[in-house]
Design a protein around this motif. Sequence first.
Motif, PDB file in Angstrom:
ATOM      1  N   LEU A 512       0.833  -1.213   0.000  1.00  5.18           N
ATOM      2  CA  LEU A 512       0.000   0.000   0.000  1.00  5.18           C
ATOM      3  C   LEU A 512       0.864   1.259   0.000  1.00  5.18           C
ATOM      4  CD1 LEU A 512      -2.772  -1.067   2.554  1.00  5.18           C
ATOM      5  CD2 LEU A 512      -3.055  -0.699   0.103  1.00  5.18           C
ATOM      6  N   PHE A 515       2.899   1.334  -3.847  1.00  2.00           N
ATOM      7  CA  PHE A 515       2.122   1.659  -5.046  1.00  2.00           C
ATOM      8  C   PHE A 515       1.212   2.855  -4.782  1.00  2.00           C
ATOM      9  CE2 PHE A 515       2.979  -2.925  -5.368  1.00  2.00           C
ATOM     10  CZ  PHE A 515       3.651  -2.956  -6.586  1.00  2.00           C
ATOM     11  N   PRO A 516       0.812   3.668  -5.714  1.00  2.00           N
ATOM     12  CA  PRO A 516       1.159   3.546  -7.139  1.00  2.00           C
ATOM     13  C   PRO A 516       2.491   4.210  -7.511  1.00  2.00           C
ATOM     14  CG  PRO A 516      -0.394   5.336  -6.832  1.00  2.00           C
ATOM     15  CD  PRO A 516      -0.186   4.720  -5.480  1.00  2.00           C
ATOM     16  N   GLN A 523       2.204   9.822  -1.799  1.00  2.01           N
ATOM     17  CA  GLN A 523       1.144   9.616  -2.785  1.00  2.01           C
ATOM     18  C   GLN A 523       0.624   8.173  -2.782  1.00  2.01           C
ATOM     19  OE1 GLN A 523      -0.028  12.259  -4.445  1.00  2.01           O
ATOM     20  NE2 GLN A 523       1.465  13.412  -3.237  1.00  2.01           N
ATOM     21  N   SER A 524       1.075   7.387  -1.838  1.00  2.90           N
ATOM     22  CA  SER A 524       0.714   5.962  -1.805  1.00  2.90           C
ATOM     23  C   SER A 524      -0.738   5.747  -1.395  1.00  2.90           C
ATOM     24  CB  SER A 524       1.632   5.231  -0.827  1.00  2.90           C
ATOM     25  OG  SER A 524       1.380   5.685   0.489  1.00  2.90           O
ATOM     26  N   PHE A 525      -1.212   4.518  -1.620  1.00  2.00           N
ATOM     27  CA  PHE A 525      -2.569   4.175  -1.194  1.00  2.00           C
ATOM     28  C   PHE A 525      -2.705   4.309   0.332  1.00  2.00           C
ATOM     29  CE2 PHE A 525      -2.418   1.412  -5.127  1.00  2.00           C
ATOM     30  CZ  PHE A 525      -3.238   2.254  -5.868  1.00  2.00           C
ATOM     31  N   ALA A 526      -1.662   3.905   1.069  1.00  2.00           N
ATOM     32  CA  ALA A 526      -1.713   3.994   2.536  1.00  2.00           C
ATOM     33  C   ALA A 526      -1.862   5.445   2.984  1.00  2.00           C
ATOM     34  CB  ALA A 526      -0.447   3.382   3.140  1.00  2.00           C
ATOM     35  N   GLN A 528      -3.247   7.805   1.312  1.00  2.00           N
ATOM     36  CA  GLN A 528      -4.615   8.248   1.006  1.00  2.00           C
ATOM     37  C   GLN A 528      -5.595   7.787   2.099  1.00  2.00           C
ATOM     38  OE1 GLN A 528      -5.657   7.287  -3.117  1.00  2.00           O
ATOM     39  NE2 GLN A 528      -3.516   7.542  -3.686  1.00  2.00           N
ATOM     40  N   ILE A 529      -5.384   6.542   2.584  1.00  2.00           N
ATOM     41  CA  ILE A 529      -6.236   6.044   3.675  1.00  2.00           C
ATOM     42  C   ILE A 529      -6.022   6.893   4.929  1.00  2.00           C
ATOM     43  CG2 ILE A 529      -6.650   4.094   5.232  1.00  2.00           C
ATOM     44  CD1 ILE A 529      -5.865   2.248   2.874  1.00  2.00           C
ATOM     45  N   THR A 548      -2.457   7.015   9.742  1.00  2.00           N
ATOM     46  CA  THR A 548      -2.226   5.773   8.992  1.00  2.00           C
ATOM     47  C   THR A 548      -1.784   4.656   9.940  1.00  2.00           C
ATOM     48  OG1 THR A 548      -1.528   7.082   7.094  1.00  2.00           O
ATOM     49  CG2 THR A 548      -0.942   4.749   7.077  1.00  2.00           C
TER      50      THR A 548
END
Length: 643
Positions: A512, A515-516, A523-526, A528-529, A548
């Motif tokens: 997480l 990427f991406p 800028q990772s998915f983590a 964003q969460i 996070t």
Amino acid sequence: MTIRVALCGNPNVGKTSLFNALTGMRQYVANWPGVTVEVKEGVRSWKGHQLIITDLPGTYSLFATSLDEKIARDFLLYNTPDVVVVVADALSMEQGLYLLLEILELEARAILVVNAIDEAKKKGLIIDKQELSKHLKVPVVLTSALTGEGIHELLDCIVSTASTEQKKVLFNFSDETEKMIQQLATLIKTQVGESASRWFAIKYLEGDPHTVEQLSRFDLQSSVKPGSLKSQIARERYDHIQLIVKESVAAISKELSMSEAIDHVLTHKFIGIPVFLALMYLAFKFAFETVQPLSDLLENTFSRLADLVTAHLGDGMIASMLADGVLGGVGAVLVFVPNIFALFFLLGIMEDSGYLPRAAFVMDRVMYSLKLSGRSFMSFLLGFGCSVPAVLSTRGMPDTRERIVSVLSVPFISCSARLPVYLLIASIFFSRNQGMVVFSIYLLSMFAAMISSLVLNKVIFKGQRSVFILELPRYRLPSFKNLTLYTWLRGKHFLVKAGTIIFVSSLVLWALMYFPNPNDVTQSFAAQIGRAVSFVLKPLKFDWRASTALFFGVAAKEIIVSTFGMLFNTTDEGLAAQLSQLFDPVTAFSFIVFVMAYIPCFATLATIKSEIGTKYVVITIFYSLFIAYVLALAVRMMGGIFV
């Protein structure tokens, strides 16, 4: 020949030690009621026979009120083992003999085991097993689970008892009591069977809730009220037992024993609690400061391994996964293994020596004011290791209200999974007083659990205070074998989590965060969460990185540390520098307070669901989140005033 053996007895008589000696299994030996709350089974081959031995939860009587007592009663009543081994304490046989008399009413083939005979000899007691056997009309074996004395004799006795014809060995009450028992047994024998009719009749006269419920389905046509002979039956049994003990045991010392002398100090109503707090503080200080060099050594090792991986594999995806995901994630948690093992070792000394049950006794007065009992305090103490067994231990509570309140409050107790987070933050922001800071968090967690109990009892579960009866075990020199086992079993739980849940979670987390955009974790998915949930935590000054870590820490609290390790891509001094920019000391303390109280891990939630239902899982999640938020905000605001 296969022989099914039930092992039963009062709490604290060495039953689990005996089970281990008979089967070679390694169930941990604890000193208080409620630890053996599940039925455990072991197999032993002996002289051509296979013995299937079942270790039942400790119980004082078959008049069952708590869940563990019901488990023991139902097993004996409905599973009919070939032989029942009743374990009694050599220094205090009365309660064990009472249980034996009850079990004989079930017309079971029984053996009386008088355990801890080595300690009885040291105290100058002479126990005449022939005399005991003559009075009780069952075989008697003297054993020491600690030294192994009498174990082979017991195995021989089990085989020979299973081979003999079953015979009735019943205690004869007074004529008046017997008359009522016989009348009632005659009325119910067509419903419950002739062999069990006497047992049900006695239990009905004692007012046993299970029996009264069972028999309420039948029209007994009797004027006898349930519970009408409760006191009389108990008195007649104890009179008989005292006579047996008087004729079977000699040279009882009347001098004040060392154990009694120590108890005058450790269980004193004024100094007992300060002594308990002082001992706990010393344990934390030792665990966090004395063994710190070992933790530093592990931290350097993982850091060097990560550098080695990067140096040989470059900076590609595989290298990042191994260095950041595996070594950075799991390694960040494993560096605290020495501290955790040291803490468990010291708690093991307190428990094996017999001190922790006394701590529960001392705290009973405090718990009583919260409408709880020292039994709840035992569950709280178990919560220092892990919330899962602590929740399970509440099965021993006879009062449902107390049980639910305890289950909802136990997760506030700081378990070992939270310890790495405390140590990480304390070592960075409070390096000079890290032992005191961590100790204060543990005290706060106890305080939170107690206040939670008080609020729940006042607002939701209004009821009577619970009464706590505890037979204090004797002081013992801690056994090295027991200590090793205690430390290993609890430490192993931490290692297994690191090798499974934390390993998998670290890889998921790494993915997480990778990427991406592998080159930009922000800028990772983590990330964003973390940003999605961070707005809720803004008043606490927790940014998206702290959010996070808290989000993924719900699965297991250790993951908070590994999340920081991967977010900042480091496991050494760099992590300290990064976290120093993320928090100020007040926010750091507020963060660990939030970690202390917020949503328990998945394993604990699953245990709460299985024990008291899904509704309470939902309550636990929102309730703990609310308490954590309030406590952390209070620290934040108060800290802002003083700093």
